[in-house]
Design an enzyme around this catalytic site. Structure first.
Site, mmCIF file in Angstrom:
data_model
loop_
_atom_site.group_PDB
_atom_site.id
_atom_site.type_symbol
_atom_site.label_atom_id
_atom_site.label_comp_id
_atom_site.label_asym_id
_atom_site.label_seq_id
_atom_site.Cartn_x
_atom_site.Cartn_y
_atom_site.Cartn_z
ATOM 1 N N THR A 32 -18.326 -38.584 36.075
ATOM 2 C CA THR A 32 -17.784 -39.077 34.815
ATOM 3 C C THR A 32 -16.398 -38.507 34.565
ATOM 4 O O THR A 32 -16.066 -37.396 34.992
ATOM 5 C CB THR A 32 -18.686 -38.735 33.617
ATOM 6 N N ASP A 56 -16.526 -39.978 27.366
ATOM 7 C CA ASP A 56 -16.064 -38.896 26.502
ATOM 8 C C ASP A 56 -17.319 -38.136 26.109
ATOM 9 O O ASP A 56 -18.148 -38.647 25.358
ATOM 10 C CB ASP A 56 -15.358 -39.476 25.281
ATOM 11 N N ASN A 83 -19.757 -29.889 33.635
ATOM 12 C CA ASN A 83 -18.495 -29.260 34.005
ATOM 13 C C ASN A 83 -17.372 -29.561 33.019
ATOM 14 O O ASN A 83 -16.399 -28.812 32.947
ATOM 15 C CB ASN A 83 -18.096 -29.731 35.409
ATOM 16 N N SER A 134 -20.094 -22.223 32.463
ATOM 17 C CA SER A 134 -19.649 -21.238 31.487
ATOM 18 C C SER A 134 -18.373 -20.617 32.031
ATOM 19 O O SER A 134 -17.501 -21.314 32.565
ATOM 20 C CB SER A 134 -20.745 -20.203 31.243
ATOM 21 N N TYR A 148 -12.220 -20.320 22.783
ATOM 22 C CA TYR A 148 -12.773 -20.623 24.106
ATOM 23 C C TYR A 148 -13.867 -19.618 24.458
ATOM 24 O O TYR A 148 -14.958 -20.005 24.908
ATOM 25 C CB TYR A 148 -11.674 -20.604 25.168
ATOM 26 N N LYS A 152 -17.958 -20.442 25.193
ATOM 27 C CA LYS A 152 -18.697 -20.075 26.392
ATOM 28 C C LYS A 152 -19.827 -19.090 26.089
ATOM 29 O O LYS A 152 -20.878 -19.125 26.744
ATOM 30 C CB LYS A 152 -17.750 -19.524 27.453
ATOM 31 N N THR A 183 -6.652 -23.489 39.162
ATOM 32 C CA THR A 183 -6.731 -24.908 38.815
ATOM 33 C C THR A 183 -5.701 -25.169 37.709
ATOM 34 O O THR A 183 -4.937 -24.291 37.343
ATOM 35 C CB THR A 183 -8.138 -25.267 38.296
#
Length: 272
Positions: A32, A56, A83, A134, A148, A152, A183
């Site tokens: 997705t 979404d 993810n 996480s 953030y 998590k 990333t």
């Protein structure tokens, strides 16, 4: 035996790397993304083995529909990998209400809706594996990532509870906790709160600590995720990267020392 993997946030980063790793070895993948065109290269290369879905994750109704479509299309969902998510950079005081709500909406509620949607499918099958993304920041915190971190920490609590609730259905739960990786998580996909000069010093210290050695190589994670998916008795928690465990050990030693120091006060508060 080939598995059917449902993975969110597959347009880039870990999601796309892992989706292709599964496809390369012959698994079927439901991938997705907000923009499914980002998956065209995988569709061209792997054909019917991949089912791209525009999604979404914040839309609960769409999440349930995506799970139903995946089940109908491939007949089973062996693994769900939640993810999708992003990073919000900013001191607590700097963060706007909308930025905070959007962060929790995606990182926590999006994951929750898909988890709720897949449980009946896996329960009916008598097996399944839910993998929640996480972060090491769900175990220990860094400044200027407060919301953030909070998202998590919520994923950790939700998933640990879930593991106990669904164990008897034959469903395993794993929490994957990467340390920093190179990333675009801190780049194009990140959101930055409006900066205040009062926090420049703490931000500078944060930046100095982000040395190149702190960041792992994203491609190196694929083998670990394949092993996690194939494990007969997968762990509840799995760090990715070499930085996480030494850091968390240090953090927990400090926490335990503080709790021990204040134990007399804590015990007295029990009242009997």
């Amino acid at each position: 035996m080939a598995k059917t993997i449902f993975i969110t946030g597959a347009s880039r980063g870990f999601g796309k790397l892992w989706a292709e790793a599964f496809l390369k070895r012959g698994d079927k993948v439901v991938a997705t993304a907000r923009n499914p065109e980002t998956l065209n290269d995988l569709v061209q290369k792997y054909g019917d083995a991949i089912l791209p879905i525009q999604l979404d994750v914040n839309n609960r109704e769409a999440d349930f529909a995506a799970i139903a479509r995946a089940k109908q299309h491939f007949g089973t969902i062996d693994v769900l990998i939640n993810n999708a998510g992003y990073g919000l950079f900013g001191a607590i005081e700097e963060t706007s209400e909308q930025e905070a709500r959007d962060q929790i909406e995606t990182n926590v509620f999006g994951l929750l809706w898909l988890t709720q949607a897949v449980i009946p499918v896996m329960r009916a099958q008598g097996y399944g594996h839910i993998i929640q993304l996480s972060s090491v920041l769900g175990v220990a915190t860094l400044p200027v990532l407060g919301i953030y971190n909070a998202s998590k920490f919520a994923v950790e609590a939700l998933s640990e509870t879930l593991a106990a609730e669904v164990k008897d259905f034959g469903i395993n739960v794993s929490i994957v906790e990467p340390n920093g990786f190179a990333t675009d998580w801190g780049g194009a996909s990140a959101i930055h709160a409006q900066s205040m000069p009062e926090y420049q010093a703490v931000k500078a210290a944060f930046a100095e600590g982000a040395t190149p050695d702190f960041f792992g190589v994203p491609e190196a994670t694929s083998e670990a995720v394949l092993k996690l998916v194939d494990a007969e008795n997968p762990p509840l928690r799995l760090f990715l990267g070499k930085v996480a465990l030494p850091w968390v050990k240090q953090v927990y030693e400090q926490r335990l020392a503080t709790w021990e120091e204040w134990q007399d006060v804590a015990a007295a508060a029990h009242g009997k």
